[in-house]
Design a protein around this motif. Structure first.
Motif, PDB file in Angstrom:
ATOM      1  N   ASP A 203       0.827  -1.223   0.000  1.00 12.71           N
ATOM      2  CA  ASP A 203       0.000   0.000   0.000  1.00 12.71           C
ATOM      3  C   ASP A 203       0.853   1.261   0.000  1.00 12.71           C
ATOM      4  O   ASP A 203       0.491   2.286   0.600  1.00 12.71           O
ATOM      5  N   ILE A 204       1.996   1.181  -0.677  1.00 10.45           N
ATOM      6  CA  ILE A 204       2.867   2.347  -0.848  1.00 10.45           C
ATOM      7  C   ILE A 204       2.667   2.871  -2.261  1.00 10.45           C
ATOM      8  O   ILE A 204       2.914   2.149  -3.231  1.00 10.45           O
ATOM      9  N   ALA A 205       2.199   4.096  -2.383  1.00  9.07           N
ATOM     10  CA  ALA A 205       1.959   4.676  -3.706  1.00  9.07           C
ATOM     11  C   ALA A 205       3.284   4.969  -4.401  1.00  9.07           C
ATOM     12  O   ALA A 205       4.178   5.572  -3.811  1.00  9.07           O
ATOM     13  N   VAL A 206       3.405   4.538  -5.638  1.00  7.88           N
ATOM     14  CA  VAL A 206       4.599   4.797  -6.446  1.00  7.88           C
ATOM     15  C   VAL A 206       4.246   5.871  -7.469  1.00  7.88           C
ATOM     16  O   VAL A 206       3.430   5.648  -8.368  1.00  7.88           O
ATOM     17  N   HIS A 207       4.863   7.040  -7.338  1.00  9.59           N
ATOM     18  CA  HIS A 207       4.545   8.154  -8.216  1.00  9.59           C
ATOM     19  C   HIS A 207       5.346   8.120  -9.508  1.00  9.59           C
ATOM     20  O   HIS A 207       4.837   8.483 -10.567  1.00  9.59           O
ATOM     21  N   ASP A 208       6.596   7.693  -9.432  1.00  7.62           N
ATOM     22  CA  ASP A 208       7.427   7.679 -10.638  1.00  7.62           C
ATOM     23  C   ASP A 208       8.658   6.812 -10.385  1.00  7.62           C
ATOM     24  O   ASP A 208       9.162   6.752  -9.256  1.00  7.62           O
ATOM     25  N   ILE A 209       9.113   6.123 -11.440  1.00  5.03           N
ATOM     26  CA  ILE A 209      10.379   5.387 -11.389  1.00  5.03           C
ATOM     27  C   ILE A 209      11.212   5.826 -12.585  1.00  5.03           C
ATOM     28  O   ILE A 209      10.769   5.721 -13.734  1.00  5.03           O
ATOM     29  N   ASP A 210      12.402   6.343 -12.311  1.00  4.15           N
ATOM     30  CA  ASP A 210      13.318   6.785 -13.360  1.00  4.15           C
ATOM     31  C   ASP A 210      14.372   5.700 -13.538  1.00  4.15           C
ATOM     32  O   ASP A 210      15.298   5.580 -12.727  1.00  4.15           O
ATOM     33  N   LEU A 211      14.229   4.891 -14.582  1.00  5.05           N
ATOM     34  CA  LEU A 211      15.133   3.763 -14.800  1.00  5.05           C
ATOM     35  C   LEU A 211      16.554   4.222 -15.074  1.00  5.05           C
ATOM     36  O   LEU A 211      17.523   3.610 -14.608  1.00  5.05           O
ATOM     37  N   GLU A 212      16.688   5.302 -15.841  1.00  5.07           N
ATOM     38  CA  GLU A 212      18.034   5.759 -16.205  1.00  5.07           C
ATOM     39  C   GLU A 212      18.801   6.284 -14.990  1.00  5.07           C
ATOM     40  O   GLU A 212      19.977   5.989 -14.817  1.00  5.07           O
ATOM     41  N   ARG A 213      18.116   7.053 -14.126  1.00  7.52           N
ATOM     42  CA  ARG A 213      18.792   7.596 -12.951  1.00  7.52           C
ATOM     43  C   ARG A 213      18.647   6.696 -11.720  1.00  7.52           C
ATOM     44  O   ARG A 213      19.149   7.010 -10.655  1.00  7.52           O
ATOM     45  N   LYS A 214      17.918   5.573 -11.884  1.00 10.01           N
ATOM     46  CA  LYS A 214      17.791   4.543 -10.853  1.00 10.01           C
ATOM     47  C   LYS A 214      17.175   5.086  -9.567  1.00 10.01           C
ATOM     48  O   LYS A 214      17.634   4.809  -8.462  1.00 10.01           O
ATOM     49  N   THR A 215      16.150   5.904  -9.736  1.00  5.26           N
ATOM     50  CA  THR A 215      15.466   6.475  -8.578  1.00  5.26           C
ATOM     51  C   THR A 215      14.000   6.054  -8.566  1.00  5.26           C
ATOM     52  O   THR A 215      13.380   5.826  -9.616  1.00  5.26           O
ATOM     53  N   VAL A 216      13.442   5.974  -7.349  1.00  7.31           N
ATOM     54  CA  VAL A 216      12.044   5.627  -7.145  1.00  7.31           C
ATOM     55  C   VAL A 216      11.415   6.728  -6.305  1.00  7.31           C
ATOM     56  O   VAL A 216      11.926   7.063  -5.226  1.00  7.31           O
ATOM     57  N   HIS A 217      10.320   7.284  -6.797  1.00  9.97           N
ATOM     58  CA  HIS A 217       9.600   8.328  -6.080  1.00  9.97           C
ATOM     59  C   HIS A 217       8.334   7.681  -5.527  1.00  9.97           C
ATOM     60  O   HIS A 217       7.383   7.405  -6.260  1.00  9.97           O
ATOM     61  N   ALA A 218       8.351   7.378  -4.221  1.00  5.81           N
ATOM     62  CA  ALA A 218       7.244   6.658  -3.586  1.00  5.81           C
ATOM     63  C   ALA A 218       6.759   7.415  -2.356  1.00  5.81           C
ATOM     64  O   ALA A 218       7.477   8.244  -1.790  1.00  5.81           O
ATOM     65  N   GLU A 219       5.545   7.116  -1.940  1.00  2.00           N
ATOM     66  CA  GLU A 219       4.923   7.815  -0.811  1.00  2.00           C
ATOM     67  C   GLU A 219       5.016   6.940   0.444  1.00  2.00           C
ATOM     68  O   GLU A 219       4.076   6.228   0.796  1.00  2.00           O
ATOM     69  N   PHE A 220       6.161   7.003   1.116  1.00  2.00           N
ATOM     70  CA  PHE A 220       6.342   6.254   2.360  1.00  2.00           C
ATOM     71  C   PHE A 220       5.621   6.981   3.487  1.00  2.00           C
ATOM     72  O   PHE A 220       5.683   8.204   3.593  1.00  2.00           O
ATOM     73  N   ARG A 221       4.943   6.212   4.341  1.00  3.89           N
ATOM     74  CA  ARG A 221       4.137   6.821   5.395  1.00  3.89           C
ATOM     75  C   ARG A 221       4.967   7.258   6.597  1.00  3.89           C
ATOM     76  O   ARG A 221       4.545   8.121   7.373  1.00  3.89           O
ATOM     77  N   SER A 222       6.128   6.663   6.777  1.00  2.00           N
ATOM     78  CA  SER A 222       6.988   6.989   7.910  1.00  2.00           C
ATOM     79  C   SER A 222       8.352   6.373   7.660  1.00  2.00           C
ATOM     80  O   SER A 222       8.509   5.518   6.785  1.00  2.00           O
ATOM     81  N   PRO A 223       9.380   6.778   8.420  1.00  2.00           N
ATOM     82  CA  PRO A 223      10.689   6.122   8.278  1.00  2.00           C
ATOM     83  C   PRO A 223      10.614   4.610   8.517  1.00  2.00           C
ATOM     84  O   PRO A 223      11.307   3.846   7.838  1.00  2.00           O
ATOM     85  N   ARG A 224       9.776   4.173   9.446  1.00  2.00           N
ATOM     86  CA  ARG A 224       9.633   2.740   9.690  1.00  2.00           C
ATOM     87  C   ARG A 224       9.007   2.035   8.485  1.00  2.00           C
ATOM     88  O   ARG A 224       9.431   0.947   8.089  1.00  2.00           O
ATOM     89  N   ASN A 225       7.999   2.670   7.908  1.00  2.00           N
ATOM     90  CA  ASN A 225       7.368   2.111   6.714  1.00  2.00           C
ATOM     91  C   ASN A 225       8.362   2.009   5.564  1.00  2.00           C
ATOM     92  O   ASN A 225       8.400   1.012   4.828  1.00  2.00           O
ATOM     93  N   ARG A 226       9.203   3.027   5.437  1.00  2.00           N
ATOM     94  CA  ARG A 226      10.232   3.004   4.395  1.00  2.00           C
ATOM     95  C   ARG A 226      11.228   1.879   4.621  1.00  2.00           C
ATOM     96  O   ARG A 226      11.606   1.154   3.699  1.00  2.00           O
ATOM     97  N   GLU A 227      11.645   1.679   5.874  1.00  2.00           N
ATOM     98  CA  GLU A 227      12.612   0.625   6.160  1.00  2.00           C
ATOM     99  C   GLU A 227      12.014  -0.756   5.909  1.00  2.00           C
ATOM    100  O   GLU A 227      12.693  -1.660   5.417  1.00  2.00           O
ATOM    101  N   ARG A 228      10.727  -0.930   6.245  1.00  2.00           N
ATOM    102  CA  ARG A 228      10.075  -2.207   5.947  1.00  2.00           C
ATOM    103  C   ARG A 228      10.021  -2.434   4.434  1.00  2.00           C
ATOM    104  O   ARG A 228      10.189  -3.560   3.961  1.00  2.00           O
ATOM    105  N   ALA A 229       9.782  -1.369   3.688  1.00  2.00           N
ATOM    106  CA  ALA A 229       9.777  -1.486   2.224  1.00  2.00           C
ATOM    107  C   ALA A 229      11.166  -1.845   1.713  1.00  2.00           C
ATOM    108  O   ALA A 229      11.316  -2.667   0.801  1.00  2.00           O
ATOM    109  N   PHE A 230      12.194  -1.243   2.300  1.00  2.00           N
ATOM    110  CA  PHE A 230      13.568  -1.581   1.908  1.00  2.00           C
ATOM    111  C   PHE A 230      13.854  -3.054   2.163  1.00  2.00           C
ATOM    112  O   PHE A 230      14.491  -3.735   1.340  1.00  2.00           O
ATOM    113  N   GLU A 231      13.392  -3.571   3.301  1.00  2.00           N
ATOM    114  CA  GLU A 231      13.605  -4.980   3.619  1.00  2.00           C
ATOM    115  C   GLU A 231      12.915  -5.880   2.591  1.00  2.00           C
ATOM    116  O   GLU A 231      13.471  -6.897   2.155  1.00  2.00           O
ATOM    117  N   ALA A 232      11.704  -5.508   2.196  1.00  2.00           N
ATOM    118  CA  ALA A 232      10.983  -6.296   1.197  1.00  2.00           C
ATOM    119  C   ALA A 232      11.696  -6.265  -0.152  1.00  2.00           C
ATOM    120  O   ALA A 232      11.769  -7.283  -0.854  1.00  2.00           O
TER     121      ALA A 232
END
Length: 407
Positions: free
Chosen positions: A359-388
């Motif tokens: 349930d993390i909204a992904v706004h944009d992924i730039d393949l060339e610059r290898k970046t992901v623009h996502a809507e993390f709800r909190s630092p903990r939510n972001r870290e759980r996403a990183f683990e996944a």
């Protein structure tokens, strides 16, 4: 025109694009460059030579590959390349070292610039007729010729950095000499023809390689056990793809396109190329097929490998790889993070699926610059996403403070 699945026709289309001057515009590279890298040792499981992630991937997706055939990197490194993009890679402490992934990335960037400005190649692409475009749409994952060649160059870089994990078991100590030995021995072609789709990218992201070199003779070649194991793994993946396609078409009543969409969502390691092969067909990389272009024999894959090795050798000469102390990182603007080992549209689909399943909204992924623009709800939510994402074989990271925001 409707998409048309035809691997032989695809090989002819790619051959028509692989004119002798392809990627020849790549020069000797930019000015000398100092790459500051951070290296972190990989920690194997107790009593094992592989990390937990490597072992789990081996057991789940590489049957019947034995653990003793797999070599692991000793270190993972992170650096910012000449285009300001954060990258991650692996190296073996007994081999050529971090210069290989760093120079391989630089060589890729050089060839990618040349490809995007190759007027003759781009003109041939624009001139493709509707039947050729239908073949591209129906037979390839990436579909666009520019993207197909880009992925091919990046695959050559992966092949070099992975096999460099074995360089200390060969006579070659100089990185450029080792790259030339891989080219002259046909190893780049072996990866394209013997390895199954997804195996290279997934093992590369985890810093492991499931082959060994035969120590006899002057040319580099795989051991008989390596060849047999690659064959068995490819057969197992092919059988799985065919079984799932058969079930989808019969028991589930899905059409081909519906089944393909479901594979991408539910069976991430099954490629559409394998699933759509006929009962007696063997998967062969179309870019490795010989074609006649202007009366001369030519292979797109061989041409890409040749140009890549030349660019890599030039990059080794001008790049100085220097260890750097750890740098502080911070959240990018509005949830912008980097996934350095995101290489293709398949990676984009996987990363998007992982994040949206949480349930993390992904706004944009730039393949060339290898970046992901996502809507993390909190630092903990972001870290759980990183683990996944790490469980899926990716290595996300926070952006360094000096990285520019997504354009």
């Amino acid at each position: 025109m409707e998409p048309r699945y035809d691997r032989a026709a695809l090989a002819r289309v790619l051959g028509s694009l692989a004119h002798p001057g392809l990627l020849a515009a790549a020069g000797p590279g930019r000015e000398p460059f100092t790459a500051h890298y951070l290296a972190v040792p990989l920690t194997p499981e107790p009593g094992h030579h592989l990390t937990l992630s490597q072992r789990l991937y081996l057991e789940r997706f590489m049957r019947p590959c034995p653990p003793e055939l797999v070599t692991s990197a000793t270190h993972r490194l992170t650096w910012v390349d000449e285009d300001g993009i954060t990258n991650t890679g692996h190296f073996h402490a007994d081999g050529p070292g971090p210069i290989v992934p760093i120079a391989a990335r630089s060589a890729f960037l050089e060839l990618w610039r040349a490809l995007r400005t190759d007027a003759e190649f781009l003109g041939r692409v624009r001139a493709l007729d509707e039947p050729a475009r239908a073949v591209l749409a129906g037979t390839t994952t990436d579909q666009e010729p520019l993207e197909i060649v880009r992925v091919g160059v990046e695959a050559a870089a992966r092949a070099l950095t992975q096999h460099a994990l074995l360089a200390h078991r060969t006579p070659y100590r100089d990185p450029a000499d080792f790259a030339r030995a891989l080219r002259d021995s046909g190893i780049f072609g072996a990866v394209a023809t013997r390895w199954f789709w997804e195996l290279q990218a997934s093992t590369h992201r985890r810093g492991m390689i499931p082959v060994a070199f035969d120590g006899t003779g002057e040319r580099l070649r795989y051991t008989p056990d390596s060849v047999a194991t690659l064959h068995a793994m490819k057969n197992a993946t092919l059988a799985e793809a065919r079984a799932v396609m058969h079930r989808a078409r019969t028991a589930e009543g899905l059409g081909t396109e519906q089944a393909i969409a479901r594979y991408h969502d539910e069976l991430d390691l099954v490629s559409r190329q394998y699933a759509l092969l006929g009962p007696a067909e063997r998967p062969v990389c179309p870019a490795t097929s010989w074609q006649r272009v202007d009366g001369s024999p030519l292979r797109l894959h061989g041409l890409v490998a040749e140009r890549f090795v030349e660019a890599f050798a030039a990059a080794v000469r001008r790049i100085d790889a220097v260890p750097a102390p750890p740098a502080d990182a911070e959240d990018g603007p509005d949830g912008l993070v980097t996934v350095p080992d995101m290489n293709c549209k398949h990676c984009v689909r996987t990363i998007t699926a992982v994040l949206t399943s949480m349930d993390i909204a992904v706004h944009d992924i730039d393949l060339e610059r290898k970046t992901v623009h996502a809507e993390f709800r909190s630092p903990r939510n972001r870290e759980r996403a990183f683990e996944a994402l790490r469980d899926s074989g990716y290595n996300p990271a926070l952006l360094a403070p000096d990285r520019a925001p997504l354009a």
